[in-house]
Design a protein around this motif. Sequence first.
Motif, PDB file in Angstrom:
ATOM      1  N   THR A 267       0.834  -1.204   0.000  1.00 30.84           N
ATOM      2  CA  THR A 267       0.000   0.000   0.000  1.00 30.84           C
ATOM      3  C   THR A 267       0.869   1.254   0.000  1.00 30.84           C
ATOM      4  N   GLU A 268       1.953   1.246   0.777  1.00 33.01           N
ATOM      5  CA  GLU A 268       2.875   2.392   0.791  1.00 33.01           C
ATOM      6  C   GLU A 268       3.474   2.627  -0.593  1.00 33.01           C
ATOM      7  N   MET A 269       3.903   1.543  -1.247  1.00 33.66           N
ATOM      8  CA  MET A 269       4.500   1.679  -2.574  1.00 33.66           C
ATOM      9  C   MET A 269       3.464   2.112  -3.616  1.00 33.66           C
ATOM     10  N   LEU A 270       2.207   1.708  -3.401  1.00 35.89           N
ATOM     11  CA  LEU A 270       1.145   2.125  -4.328  1.00 35.89           C
ATOM     12  C   LEU A 270       0.958   3.638  -4.327  1.00 35.89           C
ATOM     13  N   ILE A 348       9.285  -0.300 -14.134  1.00 38.52           N
ATOM     14  CA  ILE A 348      10.382  -0.085 -13.175  1.00 38.52           C
ATOM     15  C   ILE A 348       9.839  -0.104 -11.743  1.00 38.52           C
ATOM     16  N   TRP A 349       8.640   0.467 -11.534  1.00 31.18           N
ATOM     17  CA  TRP A 349       8.032   0.495 -10.192  1.00 31.18           C
ATOM     18  C   TRP A 349       7.858  -0.895  -9.625  1.00 31.18           C
ATOM     19  N   VAL A 350       7.384  -1.816 -10.462  1.00 31.62           N
ATOM     20  CA  VAL A 350       7.119  -3.161  -9.965  1.00 31.62           C
ATOM     21  C   VAL A 350       8.418  -3.838  -9.523  1.00 31.62           C
ATOM     22  N   THR A 351       9.520  -3.522 -10.196  1.00 35.90           N
ATOM     23  CA  THR A 351      10.826  -4.069  -9.777  1.00 35.90           C
ATOM     24  C   THR A 351      11.256  -3.461  -8.452  1.00 35.90           C
ATOM     25  N   LEU A 352      11.089  -2.151  -8.333  1.00 38.62           N
ATOM     26  CA  LEU A 352      11.432  -1.488  -7.065  1.00 38.62           C
ATOM     27  C   LEU A 352      10.605  -2.067  -5.915  1.00 38.62           C
ATOM     28  N   PHE A 353       9.317  -2.281  -6.174  1.00 33.79           N
ATOM     29  CA  PHE A 353       8.436  -2.835  -5.139  1.00 33.79           C
ATOM     30  C   PHE A 353       8.931  -4.208  -4.676  1.00 33.79           C
ATOM     31  N   LEU A 354       9.225  -5.090  -5.630  1.00 35.23           N
ATOM     32  CA  LEU A 354       9.635  -6.455  -5.264  1.00 35.23           C
ATOM     33  C   LEU A 354      11.007  -6.469  -4.585  1.00 35.23           C
ATOM     34  N   GLU A 355      11.934  -5.628  -5.071  1.00 37.84           N
ATOM     35  CA  GLU A 355      13.275  -5.605  -4.486  1.00 37.84           C
ATOM     36  C   GLU A 355      13.266  -4.988  -3.091  1.00 37.84           C
ATOM     37  N   ILE A 689       4.978 -15.912  -7.882  1.00 36.17           N
ATOM     38  CA  ILE A 689       3.853 -15.501  -8.742  1.00 36.17           C
ATOM     39  C   ILE A 689       3.957 -14.009  -9.059  1.00 36.17           C
ATOM     40  N   LEU A 690       4.292 -13.194  -8.057  1.00 34.90           N
ATOM     41  CA  LEU A 690       4.450 -11.750  -8.281  1.00 34.90           C
ATOM     42  C   LEU A 690       5.598 -11.467  -9.252  1.00 34.90           C
ATOM     43  N   ASN A 691       6.696 -12.213  -9.114  1.00 35.07           N
ATOM     44  CA  ASN A 691       7.830 -12.036 -10.033  1.00 35.07           C
ATOM     45  C   ASN A 691       7.422 -12.355 -11.467  1.00 35.07           C
ATOM     46  N   GLY A 692       6.650 -13.456 -11.639  1.00 36.55           N
ATOM     47  CA  GLY A 692       6.184 -13.830 -12.975  1.00 36.55           C
ATOM     48  C   GLY A 692       5.268 -12.776 -13.571  1.00 36.55           C
ATOM     49  N   MET A 693       4.370 -12.234 -12.761  1.00 33.84           N
ATOM     50  CA  MET A 693       3.444 -11.208 -13.261  1.00 33.84           C
ATOM     51  C   MET A 693       4.187  -9.917 -13.595  1.00 33.84           C
ATOM     52  N   ALA A 694       5.238  -9.618 -12.846  1.00 32.66           N
ATOM     53  CA  ALA A 694       6.029  -8.412 -13.117  1.00 32.66           C
ATOM     54  C   ALA A 694       6.678  -8.495 -14.495  1.00 32.66           C
ATOM     55  N   ILE A 695       7.183  -9.675 -14.850  1.00 34.78           N
ATOM     56  CA  ILE A 695       7.806  -9.853 -16.174  1.00 34.78           C
ATOM     57  C   ILE A 695       6.749  -9.798 -17.272  1.00 34.78           C
TER      58      ILE A 695
END
Length: 870
Positions: A267-270, A348-355, A689-695
């Motif tokens: 939620t914070e990253m959103l 790029i955001w989704v990568t920052l979120f996961l990392e 699953i989140l990593n797969g969706m990010a790609i």
Amino acid sequence: QQSGRRYNLFLKRRLRIDKRHQSKDSIFFRDGVRRIDFVLSYVDDFNKEWEKKWERRKEFESNLQKAGLELETEDKKESEDGKIYFVKIHAPWEVLITYAEVLNIKVPIKENDIPSTVENPLDCMLTPFRLPEKVMHPEPDYFTAPFSKDKQELYLINDESTFFSPSMRNRIVNYILTRCPYGTEEGKKKFGIKRLLNNGTYSAAYPLHDCQYWKKANDPNCDNERYTLYMEWARFLRFYKEQPLDLIRKYYGEKIGIYFAWLGFYTEMLFLAAVVGLICFLYGLFTMDENMSSKEICDPAIGGEIIMCPLCDRECDYWRLNTTCEASQYSHLFDNVATVFFAIFMGIWVTLFLEFWKRRQARLKYEWDLFDFEEEQQQLQLRPEYEAKCTQKKKNPVTQEMEPYLPLTSQAVRFCISGTTVLFWVSLIIASMIAVIVYRLAVYAAFASLMENTESLQPIRGLLTPQLATSVTASCLNFVIIMILNFIYERIAIWITDMEIPRTHMEYENRLTMKMFLFQFVNYYSSCFYVAFFKGKFVGYPGAYTYMFNSWRNEECDPAGCLIELTTQLTIVMAGKQIWGNIQEAIVPWICNWWGRRKARNNPENLSSRWEQDHDLRTFGALGLFYEYLEMVIQFGFITLFVASFPLAPVLALMNNILEIRVDSWKLTTQYRRPVAAKAHSIGVWQEILNGMAILSVVTNAFIVAFTSDMIPRLVYYYAYSENEDSPMSGYINNSLSVFQISDFPERNMPKMVRENLIICRYRDYRYPPDHERRYLHSMQFWHILAAKLAFIIIMEHVVFIVKFFVAWMIPDVPADVKAKIKREKYLTQKILHEYELEKLKERLCQGDKRATEKEYIATEGRMELSIAM
């Protein structure tokens, strides 16, 4: 021994106290000393199974007492409805220390002396969002070590009754309950509370909440953690406050704590994605009047003079381009230059979120003593259903004991049935999507005829076009079908997973996760994929249209593009799911609990005991968190896979998640029984699953910008085909529409109303005119645009992937200060343990213990020095 006799004498005296003097909210036995760690309940229904259930209960409770647990039964006469027996369970100190060692529970050995992180100068600005220190950090930070009965002097045991927290205590008792035998049936040894709950021997098994959520307990020794959680966390008015993660972890366990930590971080990253998305939307709003395409469409001298070919056979008439004026203006809100920027930004955001989540997770693992955590045996143990259904046995190569197993042939058959069932349901989703497409094609002509011939609809024709009416109604119909299929498939997925007979609890959860996610992925996203990548792409051209099942003409996109329809579809499905989800999560449990209390008694506020209050609540099952994660991951897909079409998707997700955190916390604190505490060091398979969706999101957004939006055709026209240097985009609409000679219409396509004064009509495509030698074939501009689209996809994907991998490489998974703290804690813990062993060895030498040799002393001292050196 003397202290033990005194304690027993004290208990006997306390037992003489009239139990009527006990507080309704008490969480202790009648003696007021022994804490209730778990409660079992059952109803004595006198049917043919009554005697067998009675024998099971007698044997089970006898074995619990043999394991060291202490029981106290409340007769049904003492319950409010006069039907339910309650068996209260207490784990004495001897049992707790025995199983704390078995479960490798870490306990404090010394207060942490590592300095806390340097304070941020901007922290004062965040003060309004902070919670009191006592709520955020209910316990001091300690160095910890796995508990050992032989080293009790090493640990900071100030009070045996409070040394193990209630969540640790209920975890230990649950461990015993799941392994305790209750007899032999059909030649098989039966054990475990889960099986007794399944066969109706007991009706419920649960640990107690420590107090009522709306007021503090009368007992001064009660921590009132439930009340604190409700007041500081579970109320919506606290939506702007941080979450008390340490208190959540202490009360509910690490598994639930890690879920709320992830949801809060997401939620914070959103917030960042929502701000950028809102800026992109406002850019489209402020530049709407400058959009040359919509200006030309709305201009009576341009769009008003362009006659378009009918959008359906026979029933539809020719129409003027300027009737789509409003739709083209709204389309610019989402189809503009900012769309490309936002698509790249979200990649790029989704990568920052996961990392950054990996880093946050690593910090939590350190703070919650989970770095050396391995999946506990309770999660890896054989499921009772597996043992019950697997009749064959083989020797375990590790334990050398005989254990049940499922033959390979049986596994293959079950997997085939399971796979076929999943494929059938996925096919059913695709069939339902095709049915909705057929609905779109069938009703479009009806909407067009209705709006053309109904005078009352004339004022809103500019706003509500046949395309938009068809899209909105089809989206609503699609959402209803999605929810119905989802409701049915949830039960089918559980049934086929049960049929596969997974060996362990973790295996069961992982298999169910993959089935549910695959189904919901197809169910929720298939309609969006259709609008984004198929609608308007295989239409043909006037006189040679493409038909579905040789009956229904394929849909065309609006002259302004299909992006606005994708936005409509995404908004309805995403917003509808979020609203329905919150109703299901908050209102349904509240109604069920209210109705249950209403049936049970006239005045729900005057409950007789804490165990009865909790008995009336709903059960937070083993799959409770599974559905919470699934809901959020599906939402994650909406804001990443199709975000190029709807920059406001992160805003909707942010608003929903602010509510979601409070709804989840409210229902967990007020509407559900206290769950058994469980450990978890990560979000598990959901991370993959989140990593797969990010790609996948990078690919889908690149295709949306290239093939669904009008961005690439505009750029090709701007740089290669524009003839007006002062206004390069003028003439674009005329350039993007091809010419068709009306006399070439076959009978099937010819409108019923013949217009003799019309010679040509226009349609959206890049084809040669009727007077060209390659009439109606794709023009060179079509191939130029196609090449530009493919080039854009390749360039965007490579740029985003390179940035993603570079960002992932630059950001370490574990923060440097956490690495240093882990090393420091390991060093200090080893030093303390070695010093303790050295002192014990010195004492033995001084006492003349023959087994303690001088060589052993030297070896122990040398081991400590070697550890320090390393």
